[in-house]
Motif scaffolding. Sequence first.
Motif, PDB file in Angstrom:
ATOM      1  N   UNK A 341       0.839  -1.201   0.000  1.00  0.00           N
ATOM      2  CA  UNK A 341       0.000   0.000   0.000  1.00  0.00           C
ATOM      3  C   UNK A 341       0.872   1.248   0.000  1.00  0.00           C
ATOM      4  N   UNK A 342       0.661   2.111  -1.003  1.00  0.00           N
ATOM      5  CA  UNK A 342       1.358   3.384  -1.095  1.00  0.00           C
ATOM      6  C   UNK A 342       0.408   4.537  -0.883  1.00  0.00           C
ATOM      7  N   UNK A 343       0.889   5.761  -1.123  1.00  0.00           N
ATOM      8  CA  UNK A 343       0.124   6.967  -0.819  1.00  0.00           C
ATOM      9  C   UNK A 343       0.225   7.959  -1.967  1.00  0.00           C
ATOM     10  N   UNK A 344      -0.904   8.633  -2.262  1.00  0.00           N
ATOM     11  CA  UNK A 344      -0.935   9.655  -3.310  1.00  0.00           C
ATOM     12  C   UNK A 344      -1.518  10.944  -2.744  1.00  0.00           C
ATOM     13  N   UNK A 345      -0.872  12.053  -3.044  1.00  0.00           N
ATOM     14  CA  UNK A 345      -1.355  13.379  -2.659  1.00  0.00           C
ATOM     15  C   UNK A 345      -1.911  14.065  -3.897  1.00  0.00           C
ATOM     16  N   UNK A 368       4.884  21.028   2.963  1.00  0.00           N
ATOM     17  CA  UNK A 368       3.838  20.096   3.397  1.00  0.00           C
ATOM     18  C   UNK A 368       4.062  18.708   2.809  1.00  0.00           C
ATOM     19  N   UNK A 369       4.468  18.659   1.545  1.00  0.00           N
ATOM     20  CA  UNK A 369       4.792  17.374   0.923  1.00  0.00           C
ATOM     21  C   UNK A 369       5.906  16.681   1.701  1.00  0.00           C
ATOM     22  N   UNK A 370       6.918  17.442   2.083  1.00  0.00           N
ATOM     23  CA  UNK A 370       8.061  16.853   2.795  1.00  0.00           C
ATOM     24  C   UNK A 370       7.674  16.356   4.181  1.00  0.00           C
ATOM     25  N   UNK A 371       6.720  17.021   4.832  1.00  0.00           N
ATOM     26  CA  UNK A 371       6.235  16.529   6.119  1.00  0.00           C
ATOM     27  C   UNK A 371       5.625  15.135   5.959  1.00  0.00           C
ATOM     28  N   UNK A 372       4.816  14.983   4.926  1.00  0.00           N
ATOM     29  CA  UNK A 372       4.190  13.685   4.679  1.00  0.00           C
ATOM     30  C   UNK A 372       5.249  12.658   4.300  1.00  0.00           C
ATOM     31  N   UNK A 373       6.180  13.064   3.455  1.00  0.00           N
ATOM     32  CA  UNK A 373       7.244  12.165   3.007  1.00  0.00           C
ATOM     33  C   UNK A 373       8.047  11.633   4.190  1.00  0.00           C
ATOM     34  N   UNK A 374       8.439  12.521   5.099  1.00  0.00           N
ATOM     35  CA  UNK A 374       9.238  12.095   6.244  1.00  0.00           C
ATOM     36  C   UNK A 374       8.427  11.174   7.162  1.00  0.00           C
ATOM     37  N   UNK A 375       7.155  11.504   7.352  1.00  0.00           N
ATOM     38  CA  UNK A 375       6.304  10.655   8.195  1.00  0.00           C
ATOM     39  C   UNK A 375       6.137   9.269   7.588  1.00  0.00           C
ATOM     40  N   UNK A 376       5.888   9.222   6.278  1.00  0.00           N
ATOM     41  CA  UNK A 376       5.680   7.932   5.607  1.00  0.00           C
ATOM     42  C   UNK A 376       6.964   7.116   5.595  1.00  0.00           C
ATOM     43  N   UNK A 377       8.106   7.760   5.387  1.00  0.00           N
ATOM     44  CA  UNK A 377       9.382   7.048   5.412  1.00  0.00           C
ATOM     45  C   UNK A 377       9.637   6.435   6.784  1.00  0.00           C
ATOM     46  N   UNK A 378       9.321   7.184   7.845  1.00  0.00           N
ATOM     47  CA  UNK A 378       9.490   6.648   9.193  1.00  0.00           C
ATOM     48  C   UNK A 378       8.561   5.466   9.435  1.00  0.00           C
ATOM     49  N   UNK A 379       7.349   5.522   8.898  1.00  0.00           N
ATOM     50  CA  UNK A 379       6.415   4.405   9.025  1.00  0.00           C
ATOM     51  C   UNK A 379       6.986   3.149   8.380  1.00  0.00           C
ATOM     52  N   UNK A 380       7.615   3.310   7.213  1.00  0.00           N
ATOM     53  CA  UNK A 380       8.243   2.186   6.523  1.00  0.00           C
ATOM     54  C   UNK A 380       9.367   1.603   7.377  1.00  0.00           C
ATOM     55  N   UNK A 381      10.229   2.472   7.890  1.00  0.00           N
ATOM     56  CA  UNK A 381      11.358   2.001   8.698  1.00  0.00           C
ATOM     57  C   UNK A 381      10.887   1.301   9.971  1.00  0.00           C
ATOM     58  N   UNK A 390       5.097   6.801  -3.517  1.00  0.00           N
ATOM     59  CA  UNK A 390       4.636   8.094  -3.007  1.00  0.00           C
ATOM     60  C   UNK A 390       4.344   8.979  -4.208  1.00  0.00           C
ATOM     61  N   UNK A 391       3.048   9.171  -4.501  1.00  0.00           N
ATOM     62  CA  UNK A 391       2.603   9.810  -5.743  1.00  0.00           C
ATOM     63  C   UNK A 391       2.184  11.249  -5.477  1.00  0.00           C
ATOM     64  N   UNK A 392       2.613  12.150  -6.344  1.00  0.00           N
ATOM     65  CA  UNK A 392       2.222  13.559  -6.298  1.00  0.00           C
ATOM     66  C   UNK A 392       1.526  13.900  -7.600  1.00  0.00           C
ATOM     67  N   UNK A 393       0.220  14.155  -7.533  1.00  0.00           N
ATOM     68  CA  UNK A 393      -0.543  14.462  -8.740  1.00  0.00           C
ATOM     69  C   UNK A 393      -0.306  15.905  -9.171  1.00  0.00           C
ATOM     70  N   UNK A 402       7.172  25.234  -5.482  1.00  0.00           N
ATOM     71  CA  UNK A 402       8.579  24.960  -5.128  1.00  0.00           C
ATOM     72  C   UNK A 402       8.906  23.481  -5.314  1.00  0.00           C
ATOM     73  N   UNK A 403       8.520  22.930  -6.455  1.00  0.00           N
ATOM     74  CA  UNK A 403       8.702  21.500  -6.694  1.00  0.00           C
ATOM     75  C   UNK A 403      10.152  21.076  -6.549  1.00  0.00           C
ATOM     76  N   UNK A 404      11.078  21.967  -6.876  1.00  0.00           N
ATOM     77  CA  UNK A 404      12.497  21.623  -6.781  1.00  0.00           C
ATOM     78  C   UNK A 404      12.948  21.440  -5.341  1.00  0.00           C
ATOM     79  N   UNK A 405      12.115  21.830  -4.366  1.00  0.00           N
ATOM     80  CA  UNK A 405      12.459  21.661  -2.960  1.00  0.00           C
ATOM     81  C   UNK A 405      11.836  20.409  -2.348  1.00  0.00           C
ATOM     82  N   UNK A 406      11.124  19.641  -3.150  1.00  0.00           N
ATOM     83  CA  UNK A 406      10.533  18.404  -2.643  1.00  0.00           C
ATOM     84  C   UNK A 406      11.640  17.395  -2.374  1.00  0.00           C
ATOM     85  N   UNK A 407      11.608  16.803  -1.203  1.00  0.00           N
ATOM     86  CA  UNK A 407      12.637  15.853  -0.780  1.00  0.00           C
ATOM     87  C   UNK A 407      12.446  14.517  -1.506  1.00  0.00           C
TER      88      UNK A 407
END
Length: 476
Positions: A341-345, A368-381, A390-393, A402-407
Amino acid sequence: MSGVVAMLVAAWVLVGDSPARGTDLGDVQQHSSVLGNPNEPDAIITSRAMFPTSRSVVLIRDDAPPEVVARSAEAAVKRRVPLLDVGPTSIDPVKRELARLGAGTAEAVDPATIPDVGIAVAGLAGRAGPASAAIAEPTLVLISGGPGSAAAVATASAAGATGIVVSSNDLRASGDAIDFVKRHPGARVIGIGGQFGTPKLLTSRIDAARTLPELPGGGYTVFPGRRMVALYGSPGSPALGPLGRQNLSQSIARAQRLAASYQPFSKEKVIGAFEIIVTVASASPGIGNKYTNVIDPSAILPWVIEAGKAGVYVTLDLQPGRSDFLSQAKIYTELLKYPHVGLALDSEWRLKPNQVHLTQIGSVAAAEVNQVSDWLAALVRDNHLPQKLFVLHQFDSDMLANRDQINTSNPELAVMIHADGHGTPPVKMSTWNRLTTGLQPGIHMGWKNFYTEDQPTFSPQQTMAVRPAPWFVSYQ
């Protein structure tokens, strides 16, 4: 777990230029370790971990072309001696390692290119002395993907170990590394380079890798091991997409048929997938004035379970309205603990205060994207899961501010920009080309086909002819 207990990790983090400080080969051979020194090439650190002595070595320039590296690596493995790369800044460390090994001779593809390291360097035509003794027990050497990694891999292989380049700081990003620790529960694991973290962290990741479930289609990282073709929508809601136009078992069969229609056009395995809208954008304010309807996770659970049994990947899609993505993602924590199961924003439906759907197009900031990314990565670990999608529509440049700042650096996630443009082929391709321009490294691309809004809908062959070829195709 007993294998993990037997692999209690001892650390030797090398500092300064002294090759002896902090290293004891007897200890290294009994434990798994993290060895790192920014002042030394990885091949030297690997040599010190693998070889007590070696009467000869193979040398290459640290800027040698690939064909020279390949020939040198083959020679080192055949002779069971270290392969050391040497350049202007590493002459002294190489000299120290040659002295420690007791090496009196060296070979090289082109001896004239090798700096003076204090011993004679011959061509590869002759033997450089007897082979060194190979290690007997299974040993995995994790090597960063930086300069000189090929020499370090060859040095590990020459000693009888398995050298694997891991492109991130987590061995779970490498299917080969995971397979090794699963097949050899008592093996030594040595991380060459400080990027593998503390010994405790490496041990925890070895433990996790041993129990890591595979993804649908096999393996532990989402791409490039597979492509996905998905039905988009929400159960019981035909208006939201094709996923809701038939029951669960029929949806699984339909997704699998769609995936099969793409297989002739992909060398990678194509698997069926669901993209399930679990929070649905609303035209009315609703509870809390949030303009979003949250579906109870218990209603989605059967779809997750049955999809997993059938080898179908599931992505949970969030349309948060005036809520935020992280708050909504956390509602589905238990579903996201499933390995498939993955996640899409869906940023089109992320409203600012006082905005409403279909009057303004939503957007989300990189923070905000990075907050979700870090939370989801920690869930995986924390839950010992394989990598998640991890999908971004996106279809408009303003939707991902600021797409270039997405982690994109979390190895636990495969980050994707999903192009949602519809219309005629020229219009769709214009959207695609705009979204793929300036794309960050580490981002994969997804594509959406619309049954009614595209004019006409792309065929599987036409979809896969798009460049870059999409890794994820959804149907709405």
